[in-house]
Design an enzyme around this catalytic site. Structure first.
Site, PDB file in Angstrom:
ATOM      1  CD  GLU A 213      -2.110   1.293   2.957  1.00 27.38           C
ATOM      2  OE1 GLU A 213      -2.514   2.394   3.302  1.00 27.38           O
ATOM      3  OE2 GLU A 213      -2.193   0.511   3.596  1.00 27.38           O
TER       4      GLU A 213
ATOM      5  CG  ASP B 143      -5.738   1.178   3.150  1.00 31.83           C
ATOM      6  OD1 ASP B 143      -5.576   2.564   2.703  1.00 31.83           O
ATOM      7  OD2 ASP B 143      -5.984   0.978   4.448  1.00 31.83           O
TER       8      ASP B 143
ATOM      9  CD  GLU C 212      -3.355   4.222  -1.525  1.00 30.82           C
ATOM     10  OE1 GLU C 212      -3.647   5.577  -1.794  1.00 30.82           O
ATOM     11  OE2 GLU C 212      -2.865   3.854  -0.613  1.00 30.82           O
TER      12      GLU C 212
ATOM     13  CG  ASP D 271       0.169   7.177  -1.347  1.00 27.42           C
ATOM     14  OD1 ASP D 271      -1.040   7.573  -1.726  1.00 27.42           O
ATOM     15  OD2 ASP D 271       1.258   7.711  -0.954  1.00 27.42           O
TER      16      ASP D 271
END
Length: 227
Positions: free
Chosen positions: A45, A118, A121, A49
């Site tokens: 995650e 989450d 990502e 991002d």
């Protein structure tokens, strides 16, 4: 590694066929079901991002060469925020393949916005590690295409604008209520009504998060009052 039909279907919806499906499995594994031999998706995650952020920033920079930093920033924030990631996760049925512990599953984890965002990502990071930045970029630009095209409208915070208008006209803040809900849990459709103190109302309906439909309702109201 043998891949289930369920994961094959998800890869098709995602638009990437994993050479190393174990990366996808980790990206879909929530901490509630992780073990020393079954890592969860939090590290992915973190990486995903950044992959998403660079892709979106580059796309926005290239799309509007005359835009200032002050114009680009809200567009960027709109595209990378958790709500947007969760909306896209719902569109591709990510919740259906999430690997959750029993308690998390019983509490509706497959529908939770934070878990979906989450995991989305983390999946992007898995693509990056599996096939490189170009592959991850291609998936992002495909899944985010419609939002990239309409980002200037979406970036306008209609709820804030409507609240400021109401206060400037001596009214209390607008009130939002869910007046209808339909569709499956992984892709709910909401009807949101916004009401002003003077009795004026506007309605919006669509798929996504309640906040995104509230924004639509606020935009409808702003258009009706000419603000």
């Amino acid at each position: 590694m043998k891949v289930s039909a369920e994961l094959r279907g998800f890869m098709a919806r995602l638009g990437h066929d994993f050479a190393r499906p174990e990366l996808l499995i980790q990206a879909l594994t929530h901490g509630s079901v992780a073990s020393p031999t079954r890592p969860h998706n939090q590290r992915l995650e973190f990486l995903g991002d950044r992959v998403l952020g660079l892709t979106v920033a580059e796309a926005l920079f290239a799309a509007d060469r005359s835009a200032t930093e002050g114009q680009l920033a809200p567009r960027y924030n709109t595209l990378v925020r958790g709500e947007t990631c969760a909306e896209i996760a719902r569109e591709i049925g990510l919740g259906e393949v999430l690997k959750l512990g029993r308690s998390e599953m019983m509490s509706g984890g497959r529908r939770k916005e934070a878990l979906l965002a989450d995991a989305m990502e983390a999946v992007l990071a898995a693509i990056y590690l599996d096939a490189g930045f170009d592959a991850a970029q291609t998936v992002i630009l495909t899944l985010w295409a419609g939002r990239l095209d309409n980002v200037e409208d979406d970036a306008r915070d209609a709820k804030t604008a409507l609240q400021e208008w109401a206060q400037a006209n001596g009214m209390s803040p607008p009130q939002y209520s869910v007046t209808d809900r339909s569709g499956p849990d992984h892709a709910p459709e909401f009807e949101i009504t916004v009401a002003l103190e003077n009795g004026r109302r506007a309605v919006a309906r669509g798929k996504g998060t309640k906040r995104s439909i509230e924004q639509q309702a606020a935009r409808t109201m702003l258009a009706e009052i000419g603000a």
